[in-house]
Each structure stands twice: as structure tokens, then as C-alpha cells.
Design a protein around this motif. Structure first.
Motif, PDB file in Angstrom:
ATOM      1  N   SER A  91       0.818  -1.216   0.000  1.00 24.90           N
ATOM      2  CA  SER A  91       0.000   0.000   0.000  1.00 24.90           C
ATOM      3  C   SER A  91       0.848   1.260   0.000  1.00 24.90           C
ATOM      4  O   SER A  91       0.398   2.324  -0.449  1.00 24.90           O
ATOM      5  CB  SER A  91      -0.931   0.014   1.222  1.00 24.90           C
ATOM      6  OG  SER A  91      -0.187   0.166   2.426  1.00 24.90           O
ATOM      7  N   THR A 137      -5.116   1.412  11.048  1.00 26.29           N
ATOM      8  CA  THR A 137      -5.772   1.216   9.756  1.00 26.29           C
ATOM      9  C   THR A 137      -6.951   0.270   9.855  1.00 26.29           C
ATOM     10  O   THR A 137      -8.013   0.510   9.267  1.00 26.29           O
ATOM     11  CB  THR A 137      -4.765   0.667   8.727  1.00 26.29           C
ATOM     12  OG1 THR A 137      -3.677   1.584   8.600  1.00 26.29           O
ATOM     13  CG2 THR A 137      -5.416   0.474   7.368  1.00 26.29           C
ATOM     14  N   CYS A 138      -6.781  -0.814  10.598  1.00 25.33           N
ATOM     15  CA  CYS A 138      -7.830  -1.837  10.705  1.00 25.33           C
ATOM     16  C   CYS A 138      -8.758  -1.615  11.891  1.00 25.33           C
ATOM     17  O   CYS A 138      -9.636  -2.439  12.146  1.00 25.33           O
ATOM     18  CB  CYS A 138      -7.193  -3.216  10.773  1.00 25.33           C
ATOM     19  SG  CYS A 138      -6.211  -3.635   9.299  1.00 25.33           S
ATOM     20  N   LYS A 139      -8.529  -0.518  12.630  1.00 21.31           N
ATOM     21  CA  LYS A 139      -9.391  -0.142  13.759  1.00 21.31           C
ATOM     22  C   LYS A 139      -9.507  -1.277  14.778  1.00 21.31           C
ATOM     23  O   LYS A 139     -10.597  -1.654  15.214  1.00 21.31           O
ATOM     24  CB  LYS A 139     -10.782   0.293  13.266  1.00 21.31           C
ATOM     25  CG  LYS A 139     -10.749   1.539  12.388  1.00 21.31           C
ATOM     26  CD  LYS A 139     -12.142   1.928  11.926  1.00 21.31           C
ATOM     27  CE  LYS A 139     -12.160   3.280  11.229  1.00 21.31           C
ATOM     28  NZ  LYS A 139     -11.254   3.334  10.038  1.00 21.31           N
ATOM     29  N   CYS A 165     -10.030  -6.365   7.053  1.00 19.18           N
ATOM     30  CA  CYS A 165      -9.211  -5.258   6.564  1.00 19.18           C
ATOM     31  C   CYS A 165      -8.362  -5.697   5.369  1.00 19.18           C
ATOM     32  O   CYS A 165      -8.159  -4.940   4.419  1.00 19.18           O
ATOM     33  CB  CYS A 165      -8.320  -4.779   7.713  1.00 19.18           C
ATOM     34  SG  CYS A 165      -7.420  -3.242   7.428  1.00 19.18           S
ATOM     35  N   ASP A 168     -11.127  -6.369   2.268  1.00 19.44           N
ATOM     36  CA  ASP A 168     -11.938  -5.302   1.660  1.00 19.44           C
ATOM     37  C   ASP A 168     -11.113  -4.154   1.062  1.00 19.44           C
ATOM     38  O   ASP A 168     -11.631  -3.052   0.865  1.00 19.44           O
ATOM     39  CB  ASP A 168     -12.959  -4.764   2.664  1.00 19.44           C
ATOM     40  CG  ASP A 168     -12.320  -4.012   3.833  1.00 19.44           C
ATOM     41  OD1 ASP A 168     -11.092  -3.773   3.803  1.00 19.44           O
ATOM     42  OD2 ASP A 168     -13.047  -3.668   4.778  1.00 19.44           O
ATOM     43  N   ASP A 169      -9.853  -4.393   0.798  1.00 21.30           N
ATOM     44  CA  ASP A 169      -8.956  -3.420   0.160  1.00 21.30           C
ATOM     45  C   ASP A 169      -8.391  -2.379   1.111  1.00 21.30           C
ATOM     46  O   ASP A 169      -7.523  -1.596   0.716  1.00 21.30           O
ATOM     47  CB  ASP A 169      -9.645  -2.659  -0.992  1.00 21.30           C
ATOM     48  CG  ASP A 169     -10.055  -3.556  -2.148  1.00 21.30           C
ATOM     49  OD1 ASP A 169      -9.549  -4.680  -2.227  1.00 21.30           O
ATOM     50  OD2 ASP A 169     -10.897  -3.121  -2.962  1.00 21.30           O
ATOM     51  N   THR A 170      -8.856  -2.356   2.368  1.00 21.36           N
ATOM     52  CA  THR A 170      -8.388  -1.319   3.288  1.00 21.36           C
ATOM     53  C   THR A 170      -6.883  -1.442   3.536  1.00 21.36           C
ATOM     54  O   THR A 170      -6.173  -0.433   3.600  1.00 21.36           O
ATOM     55  CB  THR A 170      -9.129  -1.414   4.629  1.00 21.36           C
ATOM     56  OG1 THR A 170     -10.530  -1.255   4.403  1.00 21.36           O
ATOM     57  CG2 THR A 170      -8.657  -0.340   5.601  1.00 21.36           C
ATOM     58  N   THR A 177      -4.817  -5.986  -3.433  1.00 22.58           N
ATOM     59  CA  THR A 177      -5.581  -6.953  -2.637  1.00 22.58           C
ATOM     60  C   THR A 177      -5.833  -8.268  -3.374  1.00 22.58           C
ATOM     61  O   THR A 177      -5.614  -9.346  -2.800  1.00 22.58           O
ATOM     62  CB  THR A 177      -6.908  -6.334  -2.167  1.00 22.58           C
ATOM     63  OG1 THR A 177      -6.622  -5.238  -1.279  1.00 22.58           O
ATOM     64  CG2 THR A 177      -7.759  -7.352  -1.432  1.00 22.58           C
TER      65      THR A 177
END
Length: 283
Positions: A91, A137-139, A165, A168-170, A177
Motif C-alpha cells: 500500500s 488502519t484496521c481499527k 481489513c 476489503d482493500d483497506t 488486494t
């Protein structure tokens, strides 16, 4: 030619009568395939678990289920965190091209669970800064830093959020992904390929996927994490599976054989959870 007309009419009626059942059969929908869905799970009787928990997210409803300790029972991530290391690196490439060397390094890290490759990617990610990005990022709400990537502590519920995460592309972004999930669908090696002396090909194709029908297993991405920790004389084992419809994680700690026989017990426990959640819809 009344005789001829009657004959033609009779043939048409006969053809209609013959084809009608076939037409009805063709209109029937194919039976829905097997899948996983939330339900009760009983932990295996053996080995004697010091810790055992699981979490399941149904992506069709976005509902989270699991053991009563899914939010409170942390385990060291071990190799289960390797997809994040890959996603974080990918990323942050921006407009840069992924080098052939790093492509091979990431592939080996995921497919072979190569620890040396993981150390290379972790260093390129900035070390602990990468794990801090994972949490943000993934909370993740119950994940804590450790001394290195493998010592990150994560609960089953947070591990499912981490899996989502990735899915779903996060984590890796839309460009990378699909490639990363494909690598996770091609994890190699059995439990018997795991030996303490070989950190480059450890074998991680076992666990949740062992209980899935072939059609379901083929579309499911996996990454397990496992280490026998001599400091507490326990196996630390995690299983992560990401399917287009659901995500499942299983975490555990137990004392047992330091050989692959102990690891097999953990693999069987992950498969047991998967098997109990397996559901074949009624036709």
C-alpha cells in the motif's frame, strides 16, 4: 389434406408433451453450495487448552459471533500477521513498481511462511511503526505491540477485523488486494513440513481449510501462525481464513509435544471449529 394435418398436429402435441418436463428441469436452480455460518462451537476435549477462542464474521450480514472470550483473550500473532506486513508494504509503494526481488520475498513469506522473508519486509515497513499502522488502519481495539511482528498480541475478534481489513482493500488497496489474497490461496506445506531448523519453508496449509469441501477451500485465503514458546512451554497457534462470504479465526495455547505432533493437535482444533460451523443449505 386433412389426414396429413392431423398427423402434423399430433407430432407437435407429442413433442410438446415430451419437452415440457425437460423444460421444467432446466428451470430449476442449482442447489446452494456449502458455506460457514455462525453457530455453537464446542472446544475439543484434547489437548488441555490454557487458552482457546474463536471469532466468526459473516460478511453477508456483517455480524460478528464467537466464543465468550473473543474480545478478551489475546494470543501472539506469530505468522498470522504476515499478510499485514505484505499489505503495508504494497500500500505504501505509491507510484513505484514492485521489484522482482521483493515480489519473490513477499510470495515466499506468504506461501512458504518464510520467517527470513518476513524479517526483510518488516524492516522495509519500518518495524514497529508497521504494527502501529495495523492497529490504526484496521481499527483494532484490543491489539497490543510486542517486541517484534510475531509477538504482537491480538484477540480472536480483532483478528477477524484484521482479516476483513485484508479482504476489503483497506490494508493493501484495490490494486494489490487480489494479488495478496491469491497468494494466501496458495499457501504450501503440511504440518509435517514444520521443523525448528527450517525457517524458510515451514508449511502452513492446514487447520480451518482441512474441514472445508474442495469447492469452498479453493476460494478461501488462509494464513496460520504457530510457534512453540519455550518461555512458557506452550504452543501458540492461530488460524485465519478469509472467504468471500465470511472470515474465521481460531486462537489457542496449550502444552504439548514440541514436534509436529503437537502442532497437529492445534491444526485439528482449528478444523474442528470450521467443521462445526459448516452448513449445507437445504435444496
Amino acid at each position: 389434406m386433412p389426414g396429413t394435418s392431423a398427423k402434423l398436429f399430433g407430432n407437435a402435441a407429442q413433442a410438446k408433451a415430451t419437452s415440457s418436463p425437460r423444460a421444467k428441469m432446466a428451470m430449476q436452480a442449482a442447489p446452494p453450495p456449502p458455506t460457514l455460518r455462525a453457530g455453537p462451537v464446542t472446544a475439543p476435549a484434547t489437548p488441555a487448552f490454557e487458552r482457546f477462542g474463536w471469532a466468526f464474521m459473516d460478511l453477508r450480514t456483517n455480524q460478528l459471533a464467537g466464543s465468550s472470550n473473543k474480545d478478551t483473550m489475546p494470543n501472539t500473532t506469530e505468522s498470522m500477521i504476515k499478510p499485514w506486513l505484505a499489505a503495508d508494504y504494497l500500500s505504501r509503494l505509491g507510484n513505484e513498481q514492485l521489484s522482482a526481488a521483493m515480489r519473490q520475498t513477499i510470495t515466499s513469506m506468504i506461501e512458504d511462511s518464510n520467517d527470513e522473508a518476513a524479517n526483510t519486509v518488516y524492516k522495509a515497513d519500518g518495524g514497529l511503526a508497521s504494527i502501529k499502522r495495523l492497529i490504526a488502519t484496521c481499527k483494532l481495539t484490543e491489539t497490543e505491540l510486542g517486541a517484534s511482528w510475531s509477538e504482537t498480541r491480538i484477540t480472536p475478534a480483532d483478528a477477524v477485523r484484521y482479516g476483513k481489513c485484508i479482504a476489503d482493500d483497506t490494508a493493501a488497496g484495490p490494486t494489490w488486494t487480489p494479488w495478496l489474497l491469491d497468494k494466501m490461496r496458495h499457501v504450501e506445506g503440511s504440518v509435517k513440513d514444520n521443523t525448528p531448523s527450517n525457517v524458510t519453508m515451514q508449511g502452513g496449509h492446514w487447520g480451518i481449510v482441512d474441514a472445508l469441501p474442495e469447492s469452498l477451500a479453493e476460494e478461501t485465503a488462509i494464513k496460520n501462525g504457530w510457534t512453540y514458546i519455550y518461555a512458557d512451554s506452550r504452543w501458540h497457534i492461530n488460524c485465519l481464513a478469509i472467504n468471500p462470504d465470511w472470515i474465521l479465526t481460531v486462537e489457542m495455547q496449550f502444552a504439548g509435544s514440541q514436534t509436529y505432533a503437537g502442532l497437529q493437535q492445534g491444526a485439528d482444533a482449528c478444523a474442528s471449529v470450521s467443521r462445526q460451523l459448516l452448513y449445507t443449505p437445504d435444496v
